[in-house]
Scaffold this motif. Structure first.
Motif, PDB file in Angstrom:
ATOM      1  N   ASN A 357     -10.623  -3.222   5.818  1.00 28.30           N
ATOM      2  CA  ASN A 357     -10.035  -3.124   4.473  1.00 28.30           C
ATOM      3  C   ASN A 357      -9.161  -1.884   4.356  1.00 28.30           C
ATOM      4  N   ARG A 361      -4.102  -2.297   4.331  1.00 29.97           N
ATOM      5  CA  ARG A 361      -3.014  -1.997   3.408  1.00 29.97           C
ATOM      6  C   ARG A 361      -1.731  -1.613   4.130  1.00 29.97           C
ATOM      7  N   TYR A 362      -1.843  -1.213   5.397  1.00 25.53           N
ATOM      8  CA  TYR A 362      -0.648  -0.808   6.141  1.00 25.53           C
ATOM      9  C   TYR A 362       0.178  -1.997   6.634  1.00 25.53           C
ATOM     10  N   ARG A 364       0.597  -4.745   4.600  1.00 29.34           N
ATOM     11  CA  ARG A 364       1.103  -5.424   3.416  1.00 29.34           C
ATOM     12  C   ARG A 364       2.492  -4.914   3.064  1.00 29.34           C
ATOM     13  N   VAL A 368       1.729  -0.353  -0.851  1.00 32.38           N
ATOM     14  CA  VAL A 368       0.311  -0.594  -1.123  1.00 32.38           C
ATOM     15  C   VAL A 368      -0.459   0.714  -0.965  1.00 32.38           C
ATOM     16  N   MET A 371      -6.450  -1.180  -0.760  1.00 32.01           N
ATOM     17  CA  MET A 371      -6.663  -2.610  -0.602  1.00 32.01           C
ATOM     18  C   MET A 371      -8.103  -2.861  -0.178  1.00 32.01           C
ATOM     19  N   GLU A 380      -8.260 -10.992  -2.165  1.00 30.91           N
ATOM     20  CA  GLU A 380      -7.990  -9.586  -1.875  1.00 30.91           C
ATOM     21  C   GLU A 380      -7.607  -8.850  -3.148  1.00 30.91           C
ATOM     22  N   LEU A 382      -5.368  -5.610  -4.248  1.00 34.21           N
ATOM     23  CA  LEU A 382      -4.339  -4.711  -3.751  1.00 34.21           C
ATOM     24  C   LEU A 382      -3.840  -3.810  -4.867  1.00 34.21           C
ATOM     25  N   GLU A 445       3.652  -9.885  -3.275  1.00 33.60           N
ATOM     26  CA  GLU A 445       4.329  -8.738  -2.666  1.00 33.60           C
ATOM     27  C   GLU A 445       5.789  -8.635  -3.093  1.00 33.60           C
TER      28      GLU A 445
END
Length: 449
Positions: A357, A361-362, A364, A368, A371, A380, A382, A445
């Motif tokens: 988790n 986030r890296y 997405r 972000v 996350m 999820e 975010l 996104e």
């Protein structure tokens, strides 16, 4: 995205598995032939056998084209070295798994980014933090904080005494208009389906409901759910691992009464020296007589974090049978993790999932900040930082063409958490927390590019 993972152990394999589901281009490096063979047989990824600190091996993995390099071997020295080399050889971003929490506490002072490490993660530290947060949110099964508690995600099972049973989300909002929480995901009792609630979604007895709350929302939620908020003061921990020691240390600092049971005599003596404010007991925590001698029935919470998942589960079940209200077990087997409610334990935590988790986030798109995947649910959470280019700022929430299988759960503005309604308009600089099913993440996104 081209991602290279150094280390095919439990964390590395689990990361590779999750990232391969995301259609990322994954390369897994390890010196252990058996671990690589298993990964090669079960995952659609590229594997390379060799030393992750070898420049030749990193070049063979085409490190100069890697957008993300993640070093998660069992050796923090190896991970740090590999990340430094990877950065020098062209990797855009690097993440190192470490076990020494001092590195994270002092990372700004030391300046790890100066020599090529963009992020440090410690699965053990993440697990200890998760345990402490769960104890502070006594009545809930899962929790996750955004921006130091400006917004908090909380989940619980709805009992028949919950005030909003059989009401729709819209009806509940009309009855309790001033509340500081909103439902963001529901799992019907006895099913594996995750629902993103809309206005006409009805709350049912036995539902697992995930809420987003602003300050004070947790107390309101406890009251309306029919639960009783009880203070946790007496805690028993089974297992003097890094997680057990860190948890005991943090809880003692926060004035909890802590008993820690460790089976290994030498380790127990070391822990007693390191934890002067905790009572450290050398003994087998699987021994029911020992637990009774140490007054397990007087404990508010029981935490089992030995290296054996089955021991952790069984000891928590024993604690539950002795009247302990809150039980938390560390498990490595993901199959167990899926069965937390039916097993009868309040919360299962998994280091691999916590680490994944933190890293996810890296990959997405959009900026972000945080996350997490919802426990046992196909969704999820975010947290996006809103920039001047973000499309989400151009209309009120109700006028956005936001996916039906995603929901804006909260907004953080000037460090204050807000539960936004339809007329709310997001501004540049806000941080927006979104809950989404996997199929809608790419659409979500696009609002934050």
């Amino acid at each position: 995205m081209k991602i290279i993972i150094a280390g095919a152990g439990e964390v590395g394999f689990h990361l590779a598995k999750l990232l391969s589901y995301e259609s990322q281009e994954i390369t897994l490096i390890d010196i252990n032939k058996e671990s690589l063979s298993y990964a090669n047989d079960h995952l659609d990824i590229r594997v390379i056998r060799g030393d992750v600190t070898s420049i030749a091996i990193l070049k063979e993995a085409r490190i100069n084209t890697a957008e993300l390099f993640i070093a998660v071997t069992s050796s923090e020295t190896t991970n740090i070295t590999a990340c430094v080399l990877a950065k020098q050889l062209g990797a855009k971003r690097t993440i190192a798994r470490i076990s020494n929490s001092e590195f994270i506490d002092q990372k700004d002072e030391v300046g790890f980014t100066k020599f090529g490490i963009d992020e440090l993660i410690s699965p053990e530290l993440l697990a200890a933090s998760e345990i402490e947060l769960l104890l502070n949110q006594y009545g809930f099964n899962d929790s996750y904080e955004f921006e130091k508690g400006a917004l908090t995600m909380l989940s619980l099972r709805l009992s028949r005494t919950a005030t909003f049973i059989d009401k729709t989300v819209r009806e509940a909002a009309q009855v309790f208009p001033e509340l500081h929480f909103v439902p963001i995901a529901i799992q019907r009792f006895g099913t594996q389906y995750t629902i993103i609630p809309r206005g006409d979604t009805q709350f049912k007895e036995g539902d697992k409901v995930v809420f987003m709350t602003s300050k004070g929302g947790d107390d309101e939620l406890i009251e309306l759910s029919g639960k009783i908020k009880a203070e946790v003061k007496n805690v028993m921990i089974l297992g003097g691992s890094n997680i057990g020691q860190k948890t005991a240390s943090d809880l003692c600092e926060n004035k909890f009464n802590v008993k820690l049971i460790e089976n290994d005599k030498e380790t127990a003596f070391d822990l007693a020296d390191d934890l002067p404010n905790a009572l450290v007991i050398n003994g087998d925590g699987r021994n029911v007589d020992l637990l009774e001698e140490e007054n397990i029935n007087e404990m508010d919470a029981f935490i089992s974090v030995t290296g054996n998942s089955e021991t952790n589960i069984m000891s928590c079940l024993v604690a539950k049978s002795k009247g302990v209200k809150k039980t938390i077990a560390l498990v490595e087997n993901m199959d167990y993790y899926q069965l937390s409610h039916s097993i009868g334990i309040d919360t299962l935590i998994n280091k691999k999932l916590l680490a994944a988790n933190n890293i996810f986030r890296y990959i997405r798109k959009g900026k972000v900040v945080a996350m997490t995947k919802l426990s046992n649910m196909n969704a999820e959470l975010l947290e996006f930082e809103v920039t001047s280019k973000s499309k989400i700022t151009r209309k009120r929430i109700k006028d956005l063409d936001f996916p039906r299988s995603a929901i804006i759960g909260g907004v953080i503005r000037d460090e204050k958490g807000i539960i936004p309604l339809g007329d709310f308009q997001v501004e540049v600089g806000d941080k927006v927390v979104v809950c989404s099913l996997p199929r809608s993440i790419s659409k979500v996104e696009k609002f934050f590019f």
